[in-house]
Design a protein around this motif. Structure first.
Motif, PDB file in Angstrom:
ATOM      1  N   LYS A   1       0.825  -1.126   0.050  1.00 54.12           N
ATOM      2  CA  LYS A   1       0.261  -0.112   0.062  1.00 54.12           C
ATOM      3  C   LYS A   1       0.991   1.193   0.106  1.00 54.12           C
ATOM      4  CE  LYS A   1      -4.443  -1.240   1.002  1.00 54.12           C
ATOM      5  NZ  LYS A   1      -4.886  -1.755  -0.186  1.00 54.12           N
TER       6      LYS A   1
ATOM      7  N   GLN B   1       3.708   1.748  -1.339  1.00 54.15           N
ATOM      8  CA  GLN B   1       4.326   1.730  -2.819  1.00 54.15           C
ATOM      9  C   GLN B   1       3.234   2.254  -3.385  1.00 54.15           C
ATOM     10  OE1 GLN B   1       5.769  -1.703  -4.567  1.00 54.15           O
ATOM     11  NE2 GLN B   1       7.342  -0.720  -5.381  1.00 54.15           N
ATOM     12  N   GLU B   2       2.075   1.842  -3.418  1.00 54.83           N
ATOM     13  CA  GLU B   2       1.054   2.393  -4.235  1.00 54.83           C
ATOM     14  C   GLU B   2       0.817   3.889  -4.102  1.00 54.83           C
ATOM     15  OE1 GLU B   2      -2.300  -0.499  -3.453  1.00 54.83           O
ATOM     16  OE2 GLU B   2      -1.388  -1.954  -4.656  1.00 54.83           O
TER      17      GLU B   2
ATOM     18  N   TYR C   1       3.193   2.252 -12.200  1.00 60.76           N
ATOM     19  CA  TYR C   1       3.001   0.853 -11.698  1.00 60.76           C
ATOM     20  C   TYR C   1       3.401  -0.287 -12.267  1.00 60.76           C
ATOM     21  CZ  TYR C   1       0.819  -2.302  -8.311  1.00 60.76           C
ATOM     22  OH  TYR C   1       0.599  -3.363  -7.339  1.00 60.76           O
TER      23      TYR C   1
END
Length: 190
Positions: free
Chosen positions: A121, A123-124, A187
């Motif tokens: 999360k 990283q997102e 991503y």
């Protein structure tokens, strides 16, 4: 292969910590504190609580690496998270006199899988933040106004000079699709 690299990196960081290397300590802090912070904030703690708990965990780790017989049997991040989790549970128990609830609290804060989830999360969120920063205006402000500042479509229409809320809504939708594309483009490159 990656797991072997991670274990080697953990050993190097522990060796650096044992030798008092500030850079190793900085890396351990930057890679592990955000997850501990989120865990403590999600369980009624404050940022100061998280700093105190993390500092205690670093001291425990430092004392352990000073001993010749210390061998890390898990990943460093799992070890630190587990120690912080344990310290936080003890603090909550002391604070609220909740000795009988320790098993329930242990179940509330699971360790390894929650850690992986938080890191993914994190990283997102970083990718999303980066995508939002690269969107440009007025899209960035429209999305921030709507999602972060909870402004109505009517307020956004007036702010940006759209003829009505429906036009502002259409623009927000286009901006959202653009953000989604930017996010997934970034991503995929990981």
């Amino acid at each position: 292969m990656k797991q072997h690299q991670d274990i080697t990196k953990d050993r190097e960081l522990l060796l650096g910590l044992a030798e008092g290397d500030d850079k190793s300590l900085e890396i351990i802090y930057s890679e592990n504190f955000p997850v501990v912070l989120r865990m403590i904030l999600n369980h009624n703690g404050s940022e100061d609580d998280a700093k105190d708990i993390f500092q205690e965990a670093i001291i425990i780790l430092y004392e352990k690496v000073q001993k010749d017989d210390f061998s890390l049997s898990s990943r460093l991040k799992t070890f630190l998270y587990s120690v912080c989790r344990h310290l936080w549970l003890k603090k909550v128990q002391r604070t609220y006199n909740m000795y009988s609830l320790s098993n329930e609290l242990e179940e509330i804060i699971p360790v390894a899988d929650e850690l992986e989830t938080h890191q993914a999360k994190d990283q997102e969120f970083q990718i999303m933040e980066s995508a939002l920063q690269h969107m440009g205006q007025p899209c960035q402000t429209i999305l921030e106004d709507y999602y972060l500042h909870k402004r109505s479509m009517q307020e956004i229409a007036e702010k940006f000079g759209y003829t009505n809320a429906e036009n502002a809504k259409n623009q927000k939708y286009k901006c959202l699709m653009r953000l989604k594309k930017l996010f997934f483009d970034r991503y995929k490159t990981l």
